[in-house]
Design a protein around this motif. Sequence first.
Motif, PDB file in Angstrom:
ATOM      1  N   MET A 127       0.842  -1.196   0.000  1.00 46.66           N
ATOM      2  CA  MET A 127       0.000   0.000   0.000  1.00 46.66           C
ATOM      3  C   MET A 127       0.876   1.245   0.000  1.00 46.66           C
ATOM      4  SD  MET A 127      -2.940   1.144   2.720  1.00 46.66           S
ATOM      5  CE  MET A 127      -3.974  -0.227   2.204  1.00 46.66           C
ATOM      6  N   ASP A 128       0.496   2.239  -0.797  1.00 47.28           N
ATOM      7  CA  ASP A 128       1.267   3.471  -0.886  1.00 47.28           C
ATOM      8  C   ASP A 128       1.134   4.277   0.401  1.00 47.28           C
ATOM      9  OD1 ASP A 128       2.043   2.887  -3.472  1.00 47.28           O
ATOM     10  OD2 ASP A 128       0.348   3.948  -4.376  1.00 47.28           O
ATOM     11  N   ILE A 129       2.231   4.867   0.843  1.00 47.51           N
ATOM     12  CA  ILE A 129       2.198   5.710   2.038  1.00 47.51           C
ATOM     13  C   ILE A 129       1.916   7.169   1.690  1.00 47.51           C
ATOM     14  CG2 ILE A 129       3.720   4.181   3.328  1.00 47.51           C
ATOM     15  CD1 ILE A 129       6.009   6.117   2.743  1.00 47.51           C
ATOM     16  N   VAL A 130       1.976   7.478   0.383  1.00 49.09           N
ATOM     17  CA  VAL A 130       1.701   8.831  -0.092  1.00 49.09           C
ATOM     18  C   VAL A 130       0.802   8.731  -1.316  1.00 49.09           C
ATOM     19  CG1 VAL A 130       2.703  10.910  -1.141  1.00 49.09           C
ATOM     20  CG2 VAL A 130       3.861   9.798   0.771  1.00 49.09           C
ATOM     21  N   SER A 131      -0.184   9.617  -1.426  1.00 50.85           N
ATOM     22  CA  SER A 131      -1.030   9.664  -2.618  1.00 50.85           C
ATOM     23  C   SER A 131      -0.979  11.072  -3.211  1.00 50.85           C
ATOM     24  CB  SER A 131      -2.471   9.277  -2.289  1.00 50.85           C
ATOM     25  OG  SER A 131      -3.064  10.248  -1.444  1.00 50.85           O
ATOM     26  N   ARG A 132      -1.425  11.182  -4.453  1.00 54.80           N
ATOM     27  CA  ARG A 132      -1.469  12.468  -5.141  1.00 54.80           C
ATOM     28  C   ARG A 132      -2.906  12.947  -5.225  1.00 54.80           C
ATOM     29  NH1 ARG A 132       2.893  15.377  -5.645  1.00 54.80           N
ATOM     30  NH2 ARG A 132       2.283  16.184  -7.695  1.00 54.80           N
ATOM     31  N   GLN A 133      -3.139  14.184  -4.839  1.00 47.49           N
ATOM     32  CA  GLN A 133      -4.477  14.756  -4.825  1.00 47.49           C
ATOM     33  C   GLN A 133      -4.470  16.097  -5.552  1.00 47.49           C
ATOM     34  OE1 GLN A 133      -7.260  13.312  -3.415  1.00 47.49           O
ATOM     35  NE2 GLN A 133      -6.029  11.515  -2.894  1.00 47.49           N
ATOM     36  N   LYS A 134      -5.571  16.347  -6.291  1.00 43.55           N
ATOM     37  CA  LYS A 134      -5.718  17.645  -6.941  1.00 43.55           C
ATOM     38  C   LYS A 134      -6.180  18.673  -5.918  1.00 43.55           C
ATOM     39  CE  LYS A 134      -6.653  16.043 -11.644  1.00 43.55           C
ATOM     40  NZ  LYS A 134      -7.629  16.046 -12.780  1.00 43.55           N
ATOM     41  N   VAL A 135      -5.506  19.810  -5.900  1.00 46.67           N
ATOM     42  CA  VAL A 135      -5.870  20.893  -4.985  1.00 46.67           C
ATOM     43  C   VAL A 135      -5.888  22.202  -5.770  1.00 46.67           C
ATOM     44  CG1 VAL A 135      -4.805  19.707  -3.022  1.00 46.67           C
ATOM     45  CG2 VAL A 135      -3.481  21.395  -4.292  1.00 46.67           C
ATOM     46  N   ARG A 136      -6.542  23.190  -5.217  1.00 45.44           N
ATOM     47  CA  ARG A 136      -6.517  24.524  -5.802  1.00 45.44           C
ATOM     48  C   ARG A 136      -5.674  25.416  -4.905  1.00 45.44           C
ATOM     49  NH1 ARG A 136      -9.644  25.518  -9.995  1.00 45.44           N
ATOM     50  NH2 ARG A 136      -9.741  27.765  -9.590  1.00 45.44           N
ATOM     51  N   THR A 162      -0.942   8.959   3.565  1.00 45.46           N
ATOM     52  CA  THR A 162      -2.016   7.972   3.671  1.00 45.46           C
ATOM     53  C   THR A 162      -2.366   7.725   5.138  1.00 45.46           C
ATOM     54  OG1 THR A 162      -1.294   6.880   1.651  1.00 45.46           O
ATOM     55  CG2 THR A 162      -2.689   5.598   3.130  1.00 45.46           C
ATOM     56  N   GLU A 163      -3.659   7.658   5.422  1.00 44.47           N
ATOM     57  CA  GLU A 163      -4.150   7.349   6.765  1.00 44.47           C
ATOM     58  C   GLU A 163      -4.803   5.970   6.717  1.00 44.47           C
ATOM     59  OE1 GLU A 163      -6.301   9.980  10.287  1.00 44.47           O
ATOM     60  OE2 GLU A 163      -6.644  10.447   8.179  1.00 44.47           O
ATOM     61  N   TYR A 164      -4.310   5.049   7.559  1.00 49.77           N
ATOM     62  CA  TYR A 164      -4.665   3.633   7.427  1.00 49.77           C
ATOM     63  C   TYR A 164      -5.069   3.072   8.787  1.00 49.77           C
ATOM     64  CZ  TYR A 164      -3.673  -1.395   6.557  1.00 49.77           C
ATOM     65  OH  TYR A 164      -3.726  -2.760   6.447  1.00 49.77           O
ATOM     66  N   PRO A 165      -6.300   2.556   8.939  1.00 53.58           N
ATOM     67  CA  PRO A 165      -6.706   1.959  10.210  1.00 53.58           C
ATOM     68  C   PRO A 165      -6.236   0.499  10.313  1.00 53.58           C
ATOM     69  CG  PRO A 165      -8.585   2.050   8.724  1.00 53.58           C
ATOM     70  CD  PRO A 165      -7.422   2.643   7.982  1.00 53.58           C
ATOM     71  N   LEU A 166      -5.542   0.185  11.383  1.00 49.89           N
ATOM     72  CA  LEU A 166      -5.053  -1.172  11.630  1.00 49.89           C
ATOM     73  C   LEU A 166      -5.675  -1.683  12.922  1.00 49.89           C
ATOM     74  CD1 LEU A 166      -3.022  -3.463  10.800  1.00 49.89           C
ATOM     75  CD2 LEU A 166      -1.426  -2.387  12.426  1.00 49.89           C
ATOM     76  N   THR A 167      -6.474  -2.740  12.845  1.00 49.50           N
ATOM     77  CA  THR A 167      -7.102  -3.327  14.023  1.00 49.50           C
ATOM     78  C   THR A 167      -6.263  -4.507  14.505  1.00 49.50           C
ATOM     79  OG1 THR A 167      -9.301  -2.668  13.267  1.00 49.50           O
ATOM     80  CG2 THR A 167      -9.196  -4.380  14.955  1.00 49.50           C
ATOM     81  N   ILE A 168      -5.862  -4.451  15.765  1.00 50.11           N
ATOM     82  CA  ILE A 168      -5.008  -5.488  16.350  1.00 50.11           C
ATOM     83  C   ILE A 168      -5.868  -6.474  17.139  1.00 50.11           C
ATOM     84  CG2 ILE A 168      -3.101  -5.971  17.926  1.00 50.11           C
ATOM     85  CD1 ILE A 168      -2.050  -3.159  17.383  1.00 50.11           C
ATOM     86  N   TYR A 169      -5.725  -7.751  16.802  1.00 48.41           N
ATOM     87  CA  TYR A 169      -6.364  -8.840  17.547  1.00 48.41           C
ATOM     88  C   TYR A 169      -5.268  -9.615  18.272  1.00 48.41           C
ATOM     89  CZ  TYR A 169     -10.564  -8.098  14.691  1.00 48.41           C
ATOM     90  OH  TYR A 169     -11.663  -7.560  14.080  1.00 48.41           O
ATOM     91  N   VAL A 170      -5.450  -9.874  19.547  1.00 49.41           N
ATOM     92  CA  VAL A 170      -4.506 -10.682  20.322  1.00 49.41           C
ATOM     93  C   VAL A 170      -5.218 -11.958  20.738  1.00 49.41           C
ATOM     94  CG1 VAL A 170      -3.053 -10.803  22.366  1.00 49.41           C
ATOM     95  CG2 VAL A 170      -3.299  -8.625  21.142  1.00 49.41           C
ATOM     96  N   ASN A 171      -4.711 -13.082  20.242  1.00 47.18           N
ATOM     97  CA  ASN A 171      -5.341 -14.390  20.501  1.00 47.18           C
ATOM     98  C   ASN A 171      -6.831 -14.348  20.156  1.00 47.18           C
ATOM     99  OD1 ASN A 171      -2.870 -15.356  21.314  1.00 47.18           O
ATOM    100  ND2 ASN A 171      -3.276 -15.080  23.497  1.00 47.18           N
ATOM    101  N   ASP A 172      -7.118 -13.800  18.994  1.00 46.08           N
ATOM    102  CA  ASP A 172      -8.476 -13.718  18.421  1.00 46.08           C
ATOM    103  C   ASP A 172      -9.402 -12.752  19.159  1.00 46.08           C
ATOM    104  OD1 ASP A 172      -7.917 -15.578  16.386  1.00 46.08           O
ATOM    105  OD2 ASP A 172      -8.290 -17.245  17.755  1.00 46.08           O
ATOM    106  N   GLN A 173      -8.877 -11.974  20.088  1.00 49.92           N
ATOM    107  CA  GLN A 173      -9.696 -10.981  20.784  1.00 49.92           C
ATOM    108  C   GLN A 173      -9.321  -9.583  20.296  1.00 49.92           C
ATOM    109  OE1 GLN A 173      -9.599 -11.203  25.052  1.00 49.92           O
ATOM    110  NE2 GLN A 173     -10.731  -9.292  25.329  1.00 49.92           N
ATOM    111  N   GLU A 174     -10.325  -8.830  19.829  1.00 52.28           N
ATOM    112  CA  GLU A 174     -10.060  -7.486  19.318  1.00 52.28           C
ATOM    113  C   GLU A 174      -9.612  -6.571  20.459  1.00 52.28           C
ATOM    114  OE1 GLU A 174     -12.284  -3.854  16.875  1.00 52.28           O
ATOM    115  OE2 GLU A 174     -13.272  -5.804  17.112  1.00 52.28           O
ATOM    116  N   LEU A 175      -8.480  -5.893  20.243  1.00 53.36           N
ATOM    117  CA  LEU A 175      -7.915  -5.037  21.284  1.00 53.36           C
ATOM    118  C   LEU A 175      -8.065  -3.563  20.950  1.00 53.36           C
ATOM    119  CD1 LEU A 175      -6.209  -4.767  23.921  1.00 53.36           C
ATOM    120  CD2 LEU A 175      -4.193  -4.696  22.428  1.00 53.36           C
ATOM    121  N   VAL A 176      -7.610  -3.159  19.765  1.00 47.53           N
ATOM    122  CA  VAL A 176      -7.545  -1.734  19.465  1.00 47.53           C
ATOM    123  C   VAL A 176      -7.439  -1.522  17.963  1.00 47.53           C
ATOM    124  CG1 VAL A 176      -5.029  -1.630  19.637  1.00 47.53           C
ATOM    125  CG2 VAL A 176      -6.357   0.426  20.085  1.00 47.53           C
TER     126      VAL A 176
END
Length: 261
Positions: A1-10, A26-40
């Motif tokens: 996944m790209d860490i930077v994207s190009r956007q049109k601006v004025r 780039t803003e990317y949500p990462l959900t961490i599961y520990v031993n199959d239990q959702e943590l954060v």
Amino acid sequence: MDIVSRQKVRRFEAGTFQEIESSVATEYPLTIYVNDQELVTIVCTPEHLEDLVVGFLTSEGIVRGPGDIDSVDIIEATGHAQVSANFVNKFNAKYRGKRYITSCCGKSRENFYFQSDASLVNVKQNSNLKLTTDRIFRLMEKFEQNSATFHQTGGVHNAALCSSADIIYSRMDIGRHNALDKIYGRALKDGTATDDKAIIFSGRISSEILVKTAKLGCGIILSRSAPTELAINMAEELNITTVGFIRGDRLNVYSGFERIT
């Protein structure tokens, strides 16, 4: 996944608008599961994600270190990190429940810090590392050269772990805590000692950043920005050297003067 994207601006410049392309982080949500239990769910920059997971779980006291983690499986397409652990601190995992940590850290991040940081109040750093002012300027210059994504987007924080001779690891993220967790995770996985190292940080040294530095076991933190009053007070209690406003041939030493020569 790209860490930077190009956007049109004025862009408005010299009295007129013009349409251009601009680089954004780039803003990317990462959900961490520990031993199959959702943590954060952590909103982060999508690189060095395993380092982030290991550093976060250790610094937050969910695990004691990499030895408690059997595997980390990053599923980039769905934004999941599946962690298998042979030991989990049940107290720390239980009181947190599900949390959502934004890139600006804010209130949700404070919830994660409240209890686990209390144990650090009397943990003094015994680092014997000393740095000359000339070496600090050279390290900061190299740190700036390594901050390409910041210069490209203006939307990320940078952190580095360095010895008296050179920078060892550099990491960046849209979240300032995430950048430090990535450093911590990498050092833990490599077995790199941190008590004779320093942290370089791109932003202000808040009390939370000071605590994170203490968790990493480093006795010196360097920044182009300034520390807060609470951070300075905590640094004096924890025997951490804080150096700020490192710009050109000037710097301010706020605490731990004996480590700077």
